[in-house]
Design a protein around this motif. Sequence first.
Motif, short mmCIF file in Angstrom:
data_model
loop_
_atom_site.label_atom_id
_atom_site.label_comp_id
_atom_site.label_asym_id
_atom_site.label_seq_id
_atom_site.Cartn_x
_atom_site.Cartn_y
_atom_site.Cartn_z
N VAL A 219 0.84 -1.19 0.00
CA VAL A 219 0.00 0.00 0.00
C VAL A 219 0.88 1.24 0.00
O VAL A 219 1.92 1.29 0.65
N GLU A 220 0.44 2.24 -0.76
CA GLU A 220 1.08 3.55 -0.81
C GLU A 220 -0.02 4.61 -0.75
O GLU A 220 -1.17 4.36 -1.12
N TRP A 221 0.38 5.79 -0.31
CA TRP A 221 -0.56 6.90 -0.24
C TRP A 221 -0.08 8.03 -1.14
O TRP A 221 1.10 8.34 -1.20
N HIS A 222 -1.05 8.62 -1.85
CA HIS A 222 -0.76 9.72 -2.76
C HIS A 222 -1.70 10.89 -2.45
O HIS A 222 -2.82 10.68 -1.98
N LYS B 242 -1.24 13.29 -8.95
CA LYS B 242 -1.04 12.67 -7.64
C LYS B 242 0.46 12.61 -7.33
O LYS B 242 1.26 12.23 -8.18
N ASN B 243 0.80 12.96 -6.10
CA ASN B 243 2.17 12.90 -5.61
C ASN B 243 2.23 11.99 -4.39
O ASN B 243 1.34 12.00 -3.54
N LYS B 244 3.31 11.23 -4.32
CA LYS B 244 3.44 10.27 -3.22
C LYS B 244 3.62 10.98 -1.89
O LYS B 244 4.36 11.96 -1.78
N VAL B 245 2.91 10.50 -0.88
CA VAL B 245 3.01 11.07 0.45
C VAL B 245 4.23 10.50 1.15
O VAL B 245 4.46 9.28 1.14
N VAL B 246 5.01 11.37 1.77
CA VAL B 246 6.25 10.96 2.42
C VAL B 246 6.01 10.85 3.92
O VAL B 246 5.38 11.71 4.54
#
Length: 203
Positions: free
Chosen positions: A52-55, A64-68
């Motif tokens: 899972v990844e969050w954007h 959409k940009n990836k949340v760090v």
Amino acid sequence: MRWTLAGCFGFVLISISVALQISQKPRFYGLRPRKNVPIYCQVSHQHLKSTVEWHKADKYGAVKNKVVYNERIRFGHQLMIQNAFLYFNDLKVEDRGVYYCSVNGTFGPGTEVQVVRPYDPVKALYRSQMKDGLIVLQGLLLGVCIGAYLLRRQNLMKDNDSLYEEPETDHIYEGLAIEACGGGLYEDLTAYARAEGAEAPWE
């Protein structure tokens, strides 16, 4: 041939259904700053290699940009997930946007987060009074400028009128011939005339 088409159609339906099995809760947040906010991502079936990844996007349909991960934003269950979450600690105004949960490259429907600035009635009243004061000041300055322009224009018109002002009385002898004048109009100068042959005193 028919069975082949039916199989392809069924495969497409299965793919669509799998993509739609990713859900996010809640779908919308409207909060003030300094709140703690969780966003949940749910998948109907757990996969051993699911990641899972969050954007984040500014709005729906935007890039959409990836949340760090950082000290304020935390993730949960990034491998072998069935339920995952994105957690905000001390929410800020710049955190507003739309957050997407991505499972193996497939995005969820998104959760919109709106962060509203806190309302301070004292500051709001001060700003309103300042705005009214500026409007009144602008009106006064505009009135002064218009008055100065009209006064200047009036003075210029008076100066122009004085330059071309006609004399109050015309000269009574203007345009009259000497012959038309009466005998006593001009003084008889014959008494002061020098006799013929007489020498001038300076000669």
